[in-house]
Design a protein around this motif. Structure first.
Motif, PDB file in Angstrom:
ATOM      1  N   ALA A  36      78.111  60.446   3.995  1.00 10.97           N
ATOM      2  CA  ALA A  36      78.848  61.253   5.319  1.00 10.97           C
ATOM      3  C   ALA A  36      80.291  61.609   5.150  1.00 10.97           C
ATOM      4  CB  ALA A  36      78.315  60.800   6.566  1.00 10.97           C
ATOM      5  N   LYS A  37      80.945  60.259   4.864  1.00 10.38           N
ATOM      6  CA  LYS A  37      82.577  60.649   4.865  1.00 10.38           C
ATOM      7  C   LYS A  37      82.760  61.520   3.574  1.00 10.38           C
ATOM      8  CE  LYS A  37      83.383  55.965   6.918  1.00 10.38           C
ATOM      9  NZ  LYS A  37      83.903  54.673   6.662  1.00 10.38           N
ATOM     10  N   LEU A  38      82.106  61.618   2.660  1.00 11.54           N
ATOM     11  CA  LEU A  38      82.451  62.355   1.373  1.00 11.54           C
ATOM     12  C   LEU A  38      81.819  63.792   1.429  1.00 11.54           C
ATOM     13  CD1 LEU A  38      82.159  59.653  -1.201  1.00 11.54           C
ATOM     14  CD2 LEU A  38      84.185  60.790  -0.661  1.00 11.54           C
ATOM     15  N   GLY A  39      80.910  63.997   2.583  1.00  7.83           N
ATOM     16  CA  GLY A  39      80.652  65.522   2.851  1.00  7.83           C
ATOM     17  C   GLY A  39      79.103  65.560   2.185  1.00  7.83           C
ATOM     18  N   ASP A  40      78.694  64.760   1.745  1.00 10.06           N
ATOM     19  CA  ASP A  40      77.242  64.887   0.871  1.00 10.06           C
ATOM     20  C   ASP A  40      76.120  64.565   2.025  1.00 10.06           C
ATOM     21  OD1 ASP A  40      74.898  64.899  -0.645  1.00 10.06           O
ATOM     22  OD2 ASP A  40      75.907  63.844  -2.315  1.00 10.06           O
ATOM     23  N   ASN A  41      75.797  65.780   2.698  1.00 10.20           N
ATOM     24  CA  ASN A  41      75.009  65.551   4.003  1.00 10.20           C
ATOM     25  C   ASN A  41      73.672  65.502   3.529  1.00 10.20           C
ATOM     26  OD1 ASN A  41      77.559  65.929   5.573  1.00 10.20           O
ATOM     27  ND2 ASN A  41      76.742  67.779   6.587  1.00 10.20           N
ATOM     28  N   SER A  42      73.333  65.701   2.443  1.00  8.44           N
ATOM     29  CA  SER A  42      71.728  65.658   2.026  1.00  8.44           C
ATOM     30  C   SER A  42      71.657  64.025   1.727  1.00  8.44           C
ATOM     31  CB  SER A  42      71.431  66.622   0.510  1.00  8.44           C
ATOM     32  OG  SER A  42      70.111  66.209   0.268  1.00  8.44           O
ATOM     33  N   LEU A  43      72.433  63.733   0.832  1.00  7.95           N
ATOM     34  CA  LEU A  43      72.454  62.010   0.431  1.00  7.95           C
ATOM     35  C   LEU A  43      72.464  61.210   1.739  1.00  7.95           C
ATOM     36  CD1 LEU A  43      72.237  60.208  -1.911  1.00  7.95           C
ATOM     37  CD2 LEU A  43      74.544  60.155  -1.914  1.00  7.95           C
ATOM     38  N   ALA A  44      73.159  61.542   2.635  1.00  9.66           N
ATOM     39  CA  ALA A  44      73.501  60.815   4.066  1.00  9.66           C
ATOM     40  C   ALA A  44      72.413  60.986   4.532  1.00  9.66           C
ATOM     41  CB  ALA A  44      74.876  61.449   4.666  1.00  9.66           C
ATOM     42  N   HIS A  45      71.688  61.848   4.711  1.00  5.96           N
ATOM     43  CA  HIS A  45      70.578  62.187   5.542  1.00  5.96           C
ATOM     44  C   HIS A  45      69.463  61.281   5.206  1.00  5.96           C
ATOM     45  CE1 HIS A  45      66.709  64.093   7.231  1.00  5.96           C
ATOM     46  NE2 HIS A  45      67.687  64.618   8.202  1.00  5.96           N
ATOM     47  N   THR A  46      69.196  61.427   3.778  1.00  6.90           N
ATOM     48  CA  THR A  46      68.127  60.606   3.241  1.00  6.90           C
ATOM     49  C   THR A  46      68.277  59.261   3.486  1.00  6.90           C
ATOM     50  OG1 THR A  46      67.712  62.118   1.445  1.00  6.90           O
ATOM     51  CG2 THR A  46      67.158  60.010   0.861  1.00  6.90           C
ATOM     52  N   HIS A  47      69.590  58.563   3.362  1.00  4.49           N
ATOM     53  CA  HIS A  47      69.606  57.287   3.717  1.00  4.49           C
ATOM     54  C   HIS A  47      70.051  56.790   5.090  1.00  4.49           C
ATOM     55  CE1 HIS A  47      69.878  56.021  -0.715  1.00  4.49           C
ATOM     56  NE2 HIS A  47      70.221  57.005  -0.870  1.00  4.49           N
ATOM     57  N   PHE A  48      70.139  57.629   5.779  1.00  4.04           N
ATOM     58  CA  PHE A  48      70.162  57.340   7.283  1.00  4.04           C
ATOM     59  C   PHE A  48      68.684  57.356   7.609  1.00  4.04           C
ATOM     60  CE2 PHE A  48      74.561  58.931   8.526  1.00  4.04           C
ATOM     61  CZ  PHE A  48      74.969  57.896   8.936  1.00  4.04           C
ATOM     62  N   ALA A  49      67.781  58.191   7.189  1.00  2.00           N
ATOM     63  CA  ALA A  49      66.474  57.971   7.605  1.00  2.00           C
ATOM     64  C   ALA A  49      65.895  56.762   6.895  1.00  2.00           C
ATOM     65  CB  ALA A  49      65.576  59.290   7.051  1.00  2.00           C
ATOM     66  N   ASN A  50      66.320  56.321   5.955  1.00  2.00           N
ATOM     67  CA  ASN A  50      65.775  55.135   5.425  1.00  2.00           C
ATOM     68  C   ASN A  50      66.117  53.894   6.105  1.00  2.00           C
ATOM     69  OD1 ASN A  50      64.607  56.447   3.167  1.00  2.00           O
ATOM     70  ND2 ASN A  50      66.121  56.228   1.762  1.00  2.00           N
ATOM     71  N   ALA A  51      67.463  53.988   6.577  1.00  2.00           N
ATOM     72  CA  ALA A  51      67.818  52.878   7.372  1.00  2.00           C
ATOM     73  C   ALA A  51      67.261  52.965   8.520  1.00  2.00           C
ATOM     74  CB  ALA A  51      69.426  52.865   7.400  1.00  2.00           C
TER      75      ALA A  51
END
Length: 410
Positions: free
Chosen positions: A372-387
């Protein structure tokens, strides 16, 4: 009237002490656990209407002793009559004491060393002690070990059979034997503390009473054996526990370290932790608990998140990894790397741990935050959902849900 949650807190707080007393009189762990479970069941039936006794531990111990006698009478143990008489005598003696005044002897340190006996596999020693002494459940211990519950059940059963078959003495070992068994005891105490730091289930982020129990056991052990590794563990826990008041507030159930009000940190605990760390480091080569305490001390010394000495923390994690190679240690080193400004390199390194830490919730939370800090929202979304899917603590889950919602609103 007491709620189920109130009763569960009482049972957990008292179970280890009561089980230790039962085992001092009768060395069959399964039978003692069953008698204690009987007592807890009777309490859950009576206390909601009658109220929790002033001396809940004394009440539970008395009922558990009676249930143990009942179970012994139905058993085929060769020496059951002798044991029944001994327990009956102790029941008669305690029943003559007013419930409010009845004192329960503390046999827990003896039981810790029984559970940490070298005849048992090291992983079984820790799991068994967490289960018997501290009342942790199988799901809680399974999370600590990244094990399935069925595998943990098998591990516990094998350990109990080994204790019974080997006739392991119910005592605190002396001299060289004591020193040899300390490492397992330290691991047990640290896992107890870690379980308190993020409760497995429920609304509360921390279980202060469980942390205080771990600290109490560590202090007892340090008085018994003032070794550098014992001092290091006690220092580490004091430095961590010093932050607990800042980890939540009336309006926020979970506050990450970066956003905590450091004025709420317990400066007395920090001072004690630092002094213990200096004492430990002065006595020889730093081991894993001293290194982790040194990392925590660097956090305590910084006046804010941005001024933390991340370069030194990276070096300490690198040293820790050399002593204890683990993908979790490597994850923490990578997080420190990201916080020192090398975010893109940290992201690549963190993604390299995907296979090893696929089932580890903090990995997904850390990767989501960095992405999320690096602006990769797709990757961030996937791993927030996993967490979020892996999180059992409601306070932490709510925080992660808020982070994901903020990401989606951008």
């Amino acid at each position: 009237m007491p709620t189920n949650a109130d009763l569960a807190r009482v049972f957990r707080a008292e179970s280890g002490r009561i089980l230790s007393v039962l085992l001092a009189q009768y060395r069959d762990m399964d039978l003692a656990e069953e008698a204690l479970q009987d007592a807890c069941l009777q309490a859950s039936e009576q206390w909601p209407s009658k109220g929790v006794p002033q001396n809940s531990a004394g009440w539970l111990l008395t009922v558990a002793r009676r249930r143990l006698i009942d179970r012994l009478r139905k058993s085929t143990h060769a020496n059951k009559e002798e044991v029944i008489q001994a327990i009956s005598d102790s029941l008669t003696a305690t029943e003559q004491i007013a419930e409010e005044a009845q004192e329960i002897p503390d046999e827990r340190l003896k039981l810790i060393f029984v559970c940490c006996h070298p005849a048992l596999a090291e992983n079984a020693r820790v799991a068994l002690t967490l289960k018997t002494l501290c009342g942790l459940t199988v799901p809680e211990i399974s999370r600590a070990y990244l094990l399935s519950e069925s595998a943990l059940h098998q591990r516990l059963s094998r350990a109990k059979r080994k204790i019974k078959k080997s006739g392991i003495a119910y005592e605190v070992p002396q001299d060289q034997q004591l020193a040899e068994r300390v490492s397992s005891v330290l691991e047990v105490i640290y896992l107890i503390f870690n379980e308190s730091y993020t409760a497995f289930e429920g609304q509360s982020l921390t279980r202060v009473e469980l942390a205080e129990e771990a600290l109490r056991l560590a202090r007892v052990l340090y008085r018994l054996l003032p070794r550098p590794d014992v001092a290091g563990l006690l220092a580490l826990m004091l430095l961590h526990h010093a932050r607990h008041e800042a980890r939540s507030s009336d309006t926020r159930a979970f506050i990450p370290l970066a956003e905590q009000d450091r004025r709420l940190w317990d400066q007395e605990a920090i001072s004690m932790g630092r002094q213990l760390l200096l004492t430990a480091m002065a006595k020889g080569q730093a081991e894993k608990y001293q290194i982790q305490a040194a990392i925590s001390a660097l956090h305590a010394e910084a006046d804010c998140w941005e001024n933390t000495d991340w370069a030194q923390i990276q070096l300490l994690y690198y040293e820790l990894y050399k002593q204890e190679p683990s993908p979790i240690v490597e994850l923490n080193r990578i997080v420190a790397m990201a916080n020192s400004g090398r975010e893109q390199q940290a992201l690549q390194s963190m993604q390299g741990l995907a296979e090893e830490l696929e089932e580890y919730q903090p990995y997904h939370a850390a990767l989501a935050d960095l992405a999320a800090k690096l602006g990769d929202n797709s990757l961030a979304h996937t791993h927030f959902a996993n967490a979020i899917a892996m999180t059992k603590n409601n306070a932490e889950r709510d925080y992660l849900v808020q982070q994901l919602a903020a990401l989606e609103s951008e």
